[in-house]
Design an enzyme around this catalytic site. Structure first.
Site, PDB file in Angstrom:
ATOM      1  N   GLY A 198      -9.856 -92.525  20.554  1.00 39.04           N
ATOM      2  CA  GLY A 198      -9.267 -91.765  19.329  1.00 39.04           C
ATOM      3  C   GLY A 198      -8.513 -92.743  18.331  1.00 39.04           C
ATOM      4  N   THR A 199      -7.505 -93.336  18.453  1.00 38.20           N
ATOM      5  CA  THR A 199      -7.423 -94.283  18.070  1.00 38.20           C
ATOM      6  C   THR A 199      -8.114 -94.726  17.017  1.00 38.20           C
ATOM      7  OG1 THR A 199      -5.146 -94.840  19.430  1.00 38.20           O
ATOM      8  CG2 THR A 199      -5.710 -96.267  17.585  1.00 38.20           C
TER       9      THR A 199
ATOM     10  N   ASN B  23       0.955 -83.816  21.133  1.00 37.84           N
ATOM     11  CA  ASN B  23       0.650 -84.559  22.216  1.00 37.84           C
ATOM     12  C   ASN B  23       1.778 -84.406  23.196  1.00 37.84           C
ATOM     13  OD1 ASN B  23       1.084 -86.906  19.656  1.00 37.84           O
ATOM     14  ND2 ASN B  23       2.112 -88.042  21.718  1.00 37.84           N
TER      15      ASN B  23
ATOM     16  N   GLN C  86      -6.056 -83.849  21.026  1.00 36.10           N
ATOM     17  CA  GLN C  86      -5.311 -82.844  22.434  1.00 36.10           C
ATOM     18  C   GLN C  86      -5.467 -81.630  21.945  1.00 36.10           C
ATOM     19  OE1 GLN C  86      -3.858 -84.118  25.050  1.00 36.10           O
ATOM     20  NE2 GLN C  86      -2.672 -86.016  24.134  1.00 36.10           N
TER      21      GLN C  86
ATOM     22  N   SER D 248     -11.231 -87.911  21.763  1.00 35.94           N
ATOM     23  CA  SER D 248     -11.044 -88.515  22.175  1.00 35.94           C
ATOM     24  C   SER D 248     -11.939 -88.273  23.850  1.00 35.94           C
ATOM     25  CB  SER D 248      -9.412 -89.591  22.635  1.00 35.94           C
ATOM     26  OG  SER D 248      -9.732 -90.248  23.476  1.00 35.94           O
ATOM     27  N   GLY D 249     -12.282 -89.228  24.604  1.00 40.04           N
ATOM     28  CA  GLY D 249     -12.876 -89.277  25.574  1.00 40.04           C
ATOM     29  C   GLY D 249     -12.194 -88.712  27.073  1.00 40.04           C
ATOM     30  N   HIS D 250     -11.370 -89.300  27.185  1.00 38.13           N
ATOM     31  CA  HIS D 250     -10.618 -89.743  28.539  1.00 38.13           C
ATOM     32  C   HIS D 250      -9.455 -88.265  27.985  1.00 38.13           C
ATOM     33  CE1 HIS D 250      -6.284 -91.949  27.450  1.00 38.13           C
ATOM     34  NE2 HIS D 250      -7.042 -91.909  25.675  1.00 38.13           N
TER      35      HIS D 250
ATOM     36  N   THR E 114     -23.539-102.143  19.202  1.00 34.93           N
ATOM     37  CA  THR E 114     -24.404-101.006  20.263  1.00 34.93           C
ATOM     38  C   THR E 114     -24.091-100.775  20.323  1.00 34.93           C
ATOM     39  OG1 THR E 114     -25.597-103.890  20.271  1.00 34.93           O
ATOM     40  CG2 THR E 114     -25.378-101.570  21.880  1.00 34.93           C
TER      41      THR E 114
ATOM     42  N   CYS F  61      13.979 -95.198  27.414  1.00 36.72           N
ATOM     43  CA  CYS F  61      13.722 -96.063  28.304  1.00 36.72           C
ATOM     44  C   CYS F  61      12.747 -96.185  28.390  1.00 36.72           C
ATOM     45  CB  CYS F  61      15.138 -96.103  28.976  1.00 36.72           C
ATOM     46  SG  CYS F  61      16.242 -95.926  29.422  1.00 36.72           S
TER      47      CYS F  61
END
Lengths: 281, 385
Positions: free
Chosen positions: B71-72, B150, B178, B198-200, B236, B324
């Site tokens: 996605g990036t 997100n 998202q 994005s695939g994941h 490729t 944090c």
């Protein structure tokens, strides 16, 4: 996930000495909402002036809670003078180390202890007051505090200072000041530009060859992109005489191109004393 | 110990059907799709089929789909590529709550002298379209506005935004990473020029993404050095992953509606359960305008990383907008942009569900949370006694 030691996780899951002591002999409060961590430390002394009971409350991440818990365990039973010697490094060591980015949690512990002792000795009940020159305005960190963490932990980079006391962690405007403090504490001068070694003396022929090469590799490609070109006419001592061609020949900004690009490149790659002149072709 | 995964906006489990579809491309069909022999030819066919499946999920023509690595990359290609193609005078409009995959390229372009406008959101995380119109009136613009956030799940009205942008002559990109697989999307019915996915995030593996580029949109390529993807993205093809993405999109197209209805009910059950058992919490992001799988909630007086570690001890995976957790010192830019006070921002937790979650998962989480919150508040100097 962070690479926390087992001891950090153990103190986080089962913090010791949680709470607030009623009618304490000393109270210290540090941190802020904006920073995302805060610690309130209270203690009670016994007849011999030792820390008989110490309790804490913490808002913060796992390592902030563990550092506070560790602090209370370290100082219990110490005299105030002994407790005042405890450094943030002692807290981190007790926990088997903290991730570098979490060292500020141990610093918060040391600061709360200092304030609580100060509160007992002077009766001042102030929360952390910013004394001295504030260097990092985003997190309210003073010059003195930065000096202290740099000295106690032998820090050498701005990133480390940020990890230890948060200074410089937001807008970054204070990075120059932090670098100066590091340099001062380390007894070093701020790094100055390294002088390049003196260029070897070139014969005129070598010089011309090198100028041609530099123009071919470093200068022409940029000029050609804008439809221009450059030609070497002559080299007289340190004066490089050139003519601009193509689009460059009539370009209003060509004079700047000569100074900014051509001369800079030739000084960099050939000799630092070269002067570029345009001659009519 | 139970394991309950509620961090699906970070990444999702690869669907077994997807893995199954991918496997032959590691073992039997390993040819290069560009090759002029049967090893390549049979593989080319499957890449083309995957392209059709991705296109079908969002209503595009297969020729408008470019496969990328993530996605990036898609967001970088869209923003930088469109600005490069548009020339030096173009403005860039985005929002303060975008993913860094959009914000960082825009900020790089700002350093190069472009005028970049980051639009504000209100307390619910929604945009004011009048402000967008004003920004558009300042000149020709490349616009990048996300479909769904997100962190909060808040949905921007992309069809309306795209119409506004096109009416002003701008180029419209949307980061839909998202949204794809969770919301019905049909690019035919709105003037979006580019869309990143994005695939994941939809049960395909990490390492594959896509960019939809409407026919006629001018975008300069980032990846040079090959004729692949119609010359728009050299390199490729990552064949097994592209096939996996195709299969994941096919599954989403078929099941999304039913699954997301069920997921939304689980999410609502989680939200109501927390509200019923934990005092002093706040929902972040407009509850009426969210992704069906996302719940972002702040637990006041305590800090997010501490909550996450206790959840993790119970086998529950979620994420936080606290400073944090990122290693940075400031809480999430998304939560802060909505004007959420610092304390609530540091105590924000994101639960994001998927089709693999069950009612039993939610009940397990609801049984653990009150005790964790109570324990941490007992340590906190801010909690009311």
């Amino acid at each position: 996930m962070w690479d926390y030691s087992d001891k950090v996780l153990e103190h986080f899951r089962h913090p010791r000495n949680v709470g607030v002591i009623k009618n304490p002999d000393g109270v210290g409060e540090v941190g802020s909402m904006a920073c995302g961590d805060a610690l309130k430390l209270t203690f009670k002394l016994d007849a011999q002036g030792r820390l008989a009971d110490v309790k804490f409350q913490t808002f913060g991440c796992a390592s902030a809670i563990a550092s506070s818990s560790a602090l209370t365990e370290i100082v219990k039973g110490l005299t105030l003078d002994e407790a005042a010697q405890v450094t943030n490094q002692d807290i981190a060591n007790y926990l088997g180390g903290l991730p570098e980015q979490k060292m500020h949690c141990s610093v918060m512990g040391r600061e709360a202890l200092e304030l609580a002792i100060d509160n007992y000795r002077t009766g001042k009940t102030a929360k952390k007051i910013l004394e001295g020159k504030v260097i990092c305005h985003c997190f309210g960190v003073t010059e003195e505090e930065i000096e202290r963490v740099v000295r106690d932990n032998r820090l050498a980079t701005i990133e480390q200072v940020t990890n230890y006391c948060k200074a410089g962690g937001a807008c970054g405007k204070c990075h120059g000041d932090i670098a100066a403090i590091i340099a001062r504490v380390c007894g070093e001068q701020p790094p100055t530009a390294v002088k390049p070694p003196p260029a070897p003396r070139l014969t005129t022929l070598q010089k011309i060859k090198l100028i041609e090469e530099t123009m071919e590799k470093e200068i022409r490609p940029a000029l050609k992109k804008d439809g221009g070109d450059i030609e070497l006419i002559d080299v007289v001592d340190n004066r490089v005489q050139v003519a601009l061609r193509g689009m460059c020949a009539n370009c209003q900004v060509a004079r700047f191109t000569l100074k900014d690009v051509v001369e800079a490149k030739l000084r960099e790659f050939v000799a630092p004393d070269l002067v570029v002149e345009e001659v009519p072709s | 110990m139970n394991n309950v995964y509620l961090d699906n906006n970070a990444t999702t489990q690869v669907a077994p059907e997807v893995l199954e579809a991918m496997m032959p491309f590691f073992t039997d069909w390993w040819g290069n799709p560009s090759s002029m022999h049967v090893f390549g030819g049979q593989v080319r066919k499957h890449v083309d089929q995957a392209r059709q499946k991705v296109a079908a999920l969002i209503g595009a023509d297969p020729s408008e789909i470019i496969f990328t690595s993530c996605g990036t990359e898609s967001d970088n290609m869209a923003t930088r590529g469109a600005v490069d193609a548009a020339g030096e005078r173009v403005n860039i409009i985005t929002t303060r709550v975008e993913h860094l995959a959009v914000l960082e390229p825009c900020r790089m372009l700002k350093e190069r002298g472009y005028r970049v406008m980051e639009l504000d959101v209100d307390g619910g995380g929604n945009l004011n379209l009048d402000v967008l119109r004003q920004a558009l009136s300042l000149g020709q613009a490349v616009v990048s506005i996300m479909w769904a956030n997100n962190e909060t799940g808040v949905i921007f009205p992309i069809p309306k935004i795209a119409e506004t942008v096109k009416a002003a002559g701008g180029v419209m990109h949307t980061d839909a990473v998202q949204a794809v697989g969770k919301l019905a999307i049909d690019v035919c019915r709105m003037p979006v020029d580019m869309l990143a996915l994005s695939g994941h995030k939809l049960h395909a593996p990490k390492g594959v993404g896509a960019l939809y580029i409407r026919k006629g949109t001018r975008v300069r390529s980032l990846m040079l050095g090959g004729h692949q993807e119609s010359g728009r993205r050299g390199g490729t093809e990552n064949v097994p992953y592209i096939v996996g993405l195709g299969r994941a999109c096919e599954l989403a197209a078929r099941n999304m509606h039913d699954e997301m209805t069920r997921v939304a009910a689980l999410r609502d059950r989680l939200q109501q359960g927390i509200l019923a058992t934990c005092p002093d919490v706040r929902i972040n992001g407009d509850p009426a305008n969210r992704l069906p799988n996302t719940l972002n909630i702040s637990f006041l007086y305590i800090e997010g990383e501490s909550i996450l570690y206790h959840l993790s001890d119970c086998g529950i995976a979620a994420s936080s907008g606290s400073a944090c957790t990122s290693g940075s010192l400031e809480p999430s830019h998304v939560i802060r942009a909505m004007g959420v006070p610092f304390m609530a921002a540091h105590g924000s937790i994101r639960f994001s569900l998927s089709r693999y979650n069950t009612e039993a998962d939610i009940d397990y989480v609801l049984a653990r949370i009150p005790e964790i919150i109570r324990k941490l508040r007992a340590i906190s100097p801010f909690a009311p006694v």
